[in-house]
Design a protein around this motif. Structure first.
Motif, PDB file in Angstrom:
ATOM      1  N   GLY A 117      -8.035   5.562   4.586  1.00 12.70           N
ATOM      2  CA  GLY A 117      -7.235   4.559   5.291  1.00 12.70           C
ATOM      3  C   GLY A 117      -6.505   3.644   4.315  1.00 12.70           C
ATOM      4  O   GLY A 117      -5.323   3.332   4.504  1.00 12.70           O
ATOM      5  N   PHE A 118      -7.210   3.214   3.264  1.00 16.23           N
ATOM      6  CA  PHE A 118      -6.560   2.384   2.247  1.00 16.23           C
ATOM      7  C   PHE A 118      -5.478   3.165   1.500  1.00 16.23           C
ATOM      8  O   PHE A 118      -4.413   2.624   1.185  1.00 16.23           O
ATOM      9  CB  PHE A 118      -7.595   1.820   1.262  1.00 16.23           C
ATOM     10  CG  PHE A 118      -8.339   0.620   1.791  1.00 16.23           C
ATOM     11  CD1 PHE A 118      -7.652  -0.488   2.278  1.00 16.23           C
ATOM     12  CD2 PHE A 118      -9.725   0.586   1.794  1.00 16.23           C
ATOM     13  CE1 PHE A 118      -8.333  -1.597   2.762  1.00 16.23           C
ATOM     14  CE2 PHE A 118     -10.409  -0.509   2.280  1.00 16.23           C
ATOM     15  CZ  PHE A 118      -9.720  -1.600   2.767  1.00 16.23           C
ATOM     16  N   ALA A 119      -5.755   4.425   1.221  1.00 15.28           N
ATOM     17  CA  ALA A 119      -4.750   5.257   0.542  1.00 15.28           C
ATOM     18  C   ALA A 119      -3.520   5.422   1.440  1.00 15.28           C
ATOM     19  O   ALA A 119      -2.373   5.355   0.960  1.00 15.28           O
ATOM     20  CB  ALA A 119      -5.337   6.621   0.190  1.00 15.28           C
ATOM     21  N   LEU A 120      -3.748   5.613   2.740  1.00 17.60           N
ATOM     22  CA  LEU A 120      -2.642   5.722   3.687  1.00 17.60           C
ATOM     23  C   LEU A 120      -1.832   4.431   3.719  1.00 17.60           C
ATOM     24  O   LEU A 120      -0.597   4.461   3.718  1.00 17.60           O
ATOM     25  CB  LEU A 120      -3.172   6.057   5.089  1.00 17.60           C
ATOM     26  CG  LEU A 120      -2.126   6.140   6.202  1.00 17.60           C
ATOM     27  CD1 LEU A 120      -1.151   7.282   5.928  1.00 17.60           C
ATOM     28  CD2 LEU A 120      -2.804   6.339   7.542  1.00 17.60           C
ATOM     29  N   ALA A 121      -2.518   3.300   3.695  1.00 12.12           N
ATOM     30  CA  ALA A 121      -1.817   2.008   3.680  1.00 12.12           C
ATOM     31  C   ALA A 121      -0.995   1.859   2.401  1.00 12.12           C
ATOM     32  O   ALA A 121       0.127   1.334   2.424  1.00 12.12           O
ATOM     33  CB  ALA A 121      -2.825   0.869   3.819  1.00 12.12           C
ATOM     34  N   GLY A 122      -1.528   2.342   1.289  1.00  6.10           N
ATOM     35  CA  GLY A 122      -0.798   2.283   0.025  1.00  6.10           C
ATOM     36  C   GLY A 122       0.461   3.130   0.059  1.00  6.10           C
ATOM     37  O   GLY A 122       1.534   2.695  -0.365  1.00  6.10           O
TER      38      GLY A 122
END
Length: 146
Positions: A126-131
């Motif tokens: 999820g954090f990678a997607l947000a990045g």
């Protein structure tokens, strides 16, 4: 080399047959074969249509065509179109492709890990997607703000 073959006729097609001199040689040699009832040559399409009676085996015509191709191999090789060189990607294209692949793979991984109920992996993706989404918004900021 053989474009079509049905009972009583066979069509040969090759880019080298677009050369009028080579086409003349090929049609002349084919016309000398016994049992050939007609030859139609087309320089624009690089093809030769040979009609023949039942006494001529299709295999004999194919063997004749292969012999002609071997005889005129240099002319055939010279007129065969070269494969166009593969274009290299620009740095901007590489960035965009990396961004899109990153967005898609992180989205898929987030959904899979969410369904598998693995909270730490789901959070990481999820954090990678947000990045990747932030990178996407930054790259296209002029379009979004226009």
């Amino acid at each position: 080399m053989i474009a079509s073959c049905i009972e009583g006729r066979i069509r040969f097609r090759h880019p080298a047959l677009s050369d009028p001199e080579l086409l003349e040689i090929v049609t002349g040699q084919l016309a000398e074969m016994p049992g050939i009832t007609g030859i139609e040559a087309n320089v624009r399409t690089g093809s030769v249509l040979v009609t023949h009676d039942a006494s001529v085996a299709t295999g004999d015509l194919v063997a004749m065509a292969e012999a002609l191709a071997a005889t005129h191999a240099e002319a055939l090789a010279a007129t065969t179109p070269a494969k166009p060189p593969k274009k290299k990607m620009t740095p901007a294209q590489i960035k965009r492709r990396t961004q899109k692949i990153g967005l898609a793979s992180c989205m898929a991984a987030t959904v899979v890990t969410g369904l598998a109920d693995t909270k730490s992996a789901h959070l990481t993706f999820g954090f990678a997607l947000a990045g990747f989404a932030a990178w996407h918004l930054y790259m296209y900021r002029r379009r979004f703000l226009a």
